[in-house]
Write an enzyme that holds these catalytic residues in place. Structure first.
Site, PDB file in Angstrom:
ATOM      1  N   ALA A  80       0.871  -1.167   0.000  1.00  0.00           N
ATOM      2  CA  ALA A  80       0.000   0.000   0.000  1.00  0.00           C
ATOM      3  C   ALA A  80       0.913   1.223   0.000  1.00  0.00           C
ATOM      4  O   ALA A  80       2.073   1.149   0.409  1.00  0.00           O
ATOM      5  CB  ALA A  80      -0.887  -0.017   1.233  1.00  0.00           C
TER       6      ALA A  80
ATOM      7  N   GLY B 292       0.628  -4.808   1.096  1.00  0.00           N
ATOM      8  CA  GLY B 292      -0.562  -4.847   0.253  1.00  0.00           C
ATOM      9  C   GLY B 292      -0.322  -5.564  -1.063  1.00  0.00           C
ATOM     10  O   GLY B 292      -1.256  -6.128  -1.641  1.00  0.00           O
TER      11      GLY B 292
ATOM     12  N   GLU C  10      -0.799  -9.063  -0.304  1.00  0.00           N
ATOM     13  CA  GLU C  10      -2.224  -9.266  -0.005  1.00  0.00           C
ATOM     14  C   GLU C  10      -3.070  -9.296  -1.275  1.00  0.00           C
ATOM     15  O   GLU C  10      -3.997 -10.105  -1.397  1.00  0.00           O
ATOM     16  CB  GLU C  10      -2.700  -8.167   0.955  1.00  0.00           C
ATOM     17  CG  GLU C  10      -2.042  -8.295   2.318  1.00  0.00           C
ATOM     18  CD  GLU C  10      -2.357  -7.139   3.251  1.00  0.00           C
ATOM     19  OE1 GLU C  10      -1.899  -6.012   2.962  1.00  0.00           O
ATOM     20  OE2 GLU C  10      -3.047  -7.349   4.246  1.00  0.00           O
TER      21      GLU C  10
ATOM     22  N   GLU D 257       4.608  -4.938   7.381  1.00  0.00           N
ATOM     23  CA  GLU D 257       3.902  -3.830   8.043  1.00  0.00           C
ATOM     24  C   GLU D 257       4.383  -3.589   9.459  1.00  0.00           C
ATOM     25  O   GLU D 257       4.376  -2.462   9.954  1.00  0.00           O
ATOM     26  CB  GLU D 257       2.391  -4.095   8.048  1.00  0.00           C
ATOM     27  CG  GLU D 257       1.745  -3.977   6.684  1.00  0.00           C
ATOM     28  CD  GLU D 257       1.712  -5.283   5.905  1.00  0.00           C
ATOM     29  OE1 GLU D 257       2.470  -6.224   6.233  1.00  0.00           O
ATOM     30  OE2 GLU D 257       0.923  -5.359   4.950  1.00  0.00           O
TER      31      GLU D 257
HETATM   32  C1  HXC Z   1       5.086   4.275  -1.263  1.00  0.00           C
HETATM   33  C2  HXC Z   1       6.978   3.258  -2.039  1.00  0.00           C
HETATM   34  C3  HXC Z   1       6.588   2.019  -1.457  1.00  0.00           C
HETATM   35  C4  HXC Z   1       5.365   1.993  -0.754  1.00  0.00           C
HETATM   36  C5  HXC Z   1       8.475   1.747  -2.441  1.00  0.00           C
HETATM   37  N1  HXC Z   1       8.147   3.031  -2.630  1.00  0.00           N
HETATM   38  N2  HXC Z   1       7.543   1.110  -1.728  1.00  0.00           N
HETATM   39  N3  HXC Z   1       6.218   4.361  -1.937  1.00  0.00           N
HETATM   40  N4  HXC Z   1       4.652   3.125  -0.678  1.00  0.00           N
HETATM   41  N5  HXC Z   1       4.886   0.859  -0.202  1.00  0.00           N
HETATM   42  C6  HXC Z   1       8.902   4.049  -3.353  1.00  0.00           C
HETATM   43  C7  HXC Z   1      10.095   4.520  -2.577  1.00  0.00           C
HETATM   44  O1  HXC Z   1       9.723   5.471  -1.614  1.00  0.00           O
HETATM   45  C8  HXC Z   1      10.951   5.091  -3.661  1.00  0.00           C
HETATM   46  O2  HXC Z   1      10.456   6.368  -4.012  1.00  0.00           O
HETATM   47  C9  HXC Z   1      10.664   4.169  -4.845  1.00  0.00           C
HETATM   48  O3  HXC Z   1       9.433   3.521  -4.545  1.00  0.00           O
HETATM   49  C10 HXC Z   1      11.731   3.102  -5.026  1.00  0.00           C
HETATM   50  O4  HXC Z   1      11.900   2.416  -3.795  1.00  0.00           O
HETATM   51  P1  HXC Z   1      13.330   2.182  -3.121  1.00  0.00           P
HETATM   52  O5  HXC Z   1      13.087   1.918  -1.690  1.00  0.00           O
HETATM   53  O6  HXC Z   1      14.263   3.284  -3.472  1.00  0.00           O
HETATM   54  O7  HXC Z   1      13.797   0.853  -3.886  1.00  0.00           O
HETATM   55  P2  HXC Z   1      14.777  -0.287  -3.323  1.00  0.00           P
HETATM   56  O8  HXC Z   1      15.918   0.328  -2.586  1.00  0.00           O
HETATM   57  O9  HXC Z   1      15.063  -1.147  -4.491  1.00  0.00           O
HETATM   58  O10 HXC Z   1      13.918  -1.116  -2.250  1.00  0.00           O
HETATM   59  C11 HXC Z   1      12.790  -1.861  -2.641  1.00  0.00           C
HETATM   60  C12 HXC Z   1      11.942  -2.248  -1.405  1.00  0.00           C
HETATM   61  C13 HXC Z   1      11.627  -0.960  -0.582  1.00  0.00           C
HETATM   62  C14 HXC Z   1      12.700  -3.241  -0.536  1.00  0.00           C
HETATM   63  C15 HXC Z   1      10.672  -2.910  -1.920  1.00  0.00           C
HETATM   64  O11 HXC Z   1      11.095   0.023  -1.477  1.00  0.00           O
HETATM   65  C16 HXC Z   1      10.637  -1.176   0.521  1.00  0.00           C
HETATM   66  O12 HXC Z   1      10.958  -1.694   1.585  1.00  0.00           O
HETATM   67  N6  HXC Z   1       9.402  -0.687   0.341  1.00  0.00           N
HETATM   68  C17 HXC Z   1       8.366  -0.687   1.355  1.00  0.00           C
HETATM   69  C18 HXC Z   1       7.841  -2.069   1.515  1.00  0.00           C
HETATM   70  C19 HXC Z   1       6.756  -2.081   2.574  1.00  0.00           C
HETATM   71  O13 HXC Z   1       6.954  -1.755   3.737  1.00  0.00           O
HETATM   72  N7  HXC Z   1       5.538  -2.449   2.155  1.00  0.00           N
HETATM   73  C20 HXC Z   1       4.433  -2.482   3.033  1.00  0.00           C
HETATM   74  C21 HXC Z   1       3.671  -1.188   2.934  1.00  0.00           C
HETATM   75  S1  HXC Z   1       2.367  -1.139   4.075  1.00  0.00           S
HETATM   76  P3  HXC Z   1      11.397   7.700  -4.002  1.00  0.00           P
HETATM   77  O14 HXC Z   1      10.422   8.804  -4.289  1.00  0.00           O
HETATM   78  O15 HXC Z   1      12.025   7.741  -2.667  1.00  0.00           O
HETATM   79  O16 HXC Z   1      12.369   7.421  -5.112  1.00  0.00           O
HETATM   80  C22 HXC Z   1       1.203  -2.128   3.432  1.00  0.00           C
HETATM   81  C23 HXC Z   1       0.190  -2.647   4.335  1.00  0.00           C
HETATM   82  C24 HXC Z   1      -1.038  -1.937   4.316  1.00  0.00           C
HETATM   83  O17 HXC Z   1       1.238  -2.468   2.304  1.00  0.00           O
HETATM   84  C25 HXC Z   1      -1.879  -2.333   5.463  1.00  0.00           C
HETATM   85  C26 HXC Z   1      -1.485  -1.714   6.745  1.00  0.00           C
HETATM   86  C27 HXC Z   1      -1.357  -0.251   6.763  1.00  0.00           C
END
Ligand code: HXC
Length: 257
Positions: free
Chosen positions: A65, A108, A111, A131
């Site tokens: 998400a 997400g 999911e 999360e």
């Molecule tokens: C918004 C996101 C994002 C996300 C990545 N990006 N994931 N933006 N929401 N979930 C964006 C980053 O901010 C970045 O933007 C760009 O995408 C590239 O990501 P990087 O981190 O620079 O890439 P990398 O170093 O290759 O790492 C990849 C990754 C990492 C390991 C997947 O991006 C990551 O850990 N993402 C978050 C994963 C996460 O926590 N997902 C769960 C979300 S919560 P910029 O602008 O900085 O270049 C969820 C649950 C919902 O889904 C329900 C409960 C609330």
């Protein structure tokens, strides 16, 4: 296309939907959800379309998400808008659909992949529910669907550590139906979708509905549900056609009636 965050193509009887926010690793914001709701509803309503494949990019199916969209929301905002409830419209799709996953399927993203009827994964796929690292929990069904798919031990481990699971372990754990090399993954998923698209449409819907019922009903209720739906198909043209075609040693010519 009428959409900005997804691409929708029809390939014969198969609809291909590609998540298309590459700069955000296909993070799922409200616009993505709204567009997916429209695309899935259009697919479900279109008799010419008989299977759907949802995919992302080589690097990410979806990295979750959209964290930036959620960051400043209050409890009142989330509760009032019933945030994420709109995904139930996607899971209400009655016709079959497959998630074709390469790269990250996190939060997400994992999911949504689990909302599909089944997942075909590239060997590059990485699943996770990270999360907890953001101070929250899954919110689109992950704690439930993951536990149903791979059991308590592995689901609890993934949710509490936020660690990712690779494609091979996802296969042996029952999270995905198939793992294929990354460079042929989409082709394989589309081929599988074509196979399903070649089946009698009402039988495809009924098979999907009864397998899903196994998650909602007791065994006795589920078996009764299955038998009644099975009986019901004997009121269709395609049951007569399918059995006649078998006897006549030819492929069935389905009408969806
Ligand atoms: C918004 C996101 C994002 C996300 C990545 N990006 N994931 N933006 N929401 N979930 C964006 C980053 O901010 C970045 O933007 C760009 O995408 C590239 O990501 P990087 O981190 O620079 O890439 P990398 O170093 O290759 O790492 C990849 C990754 C990492 C390991 C997947 O991006 C990551 O850990 N993402 C978050 C994963 C996460 O926590 N997902 C769960 C979300 S919560 P910029 O602008 O900085 O270049 C969820 C649950 C919902 O889904 C329900 C409960 C609330």
């Amino acid at each position: 296309s009428e959409f900005e965050t997804i691409l929708v193509e029809q390939k014969g009887a198969v609809t291909l939907v590609t998540l298309n926010r590459p700069k955000a690793l296909n993070a799922l914001n409200s616009q993505v959800l709204g567009e997916l709701q429209q695309a899935f509803a259009a697919y479900d309503a279109d008799d010419s379309q008989r299977c759907l494949v949802l995919t992302g990019s080589d690097k990410a199916f979806a990295a979750g998400a959209d964290i930036k969209e959620m960051q400043d929301q209050s409890f009142a905002d989330m509760y009032r808008s019933n945030f994420f409830a709109g995904w139930e419209q996607v899971t209400a799709t009655r016709k079959p659909w497959i998630a074709a996953v390469a790269g990250y399927a996190l939060g997400g993203g994992c999911e949504v992949a689990m909302m599909a009827d089944f997942i075909i994964a590239a060997d590059s796929a990485k699943f996770g529910q990270p999360e907890i690292k953001l101070g929250v929990t899954p919110g689109m069904g992950g704690s439930q669907r993951l536990t149903h798919a791979i059991g308590k031990a592995k689901a609890m481990h993934m949710c509490l550590t936020g660690e990712m699971m690779g494609a091979e372990e996802a296969l042996s754990s029952g999270l995905v139906a198939k793992v294929v090399p990354a460079d042929t993954m989409l082709e394989e998923a589309l081929k599988t979708a074509e196979t399903i698209a070649g089946m009698a449409p009402l039988a495809a819907m009924a098979n999907k509905e009864m397998v899903n019922a196994a998650y909602e009903m007791t065994l006795a209720e589920g078996i009764n549900f299955e038998r009644r739906l099975f009986h019901g198909l004997f009121g269709t043209h395609d049951q007569k056609e399918g059995m006649t075609a078998f006897v006549e040693k030819r492929p069935g010519n389905w009408t969806g009636k």
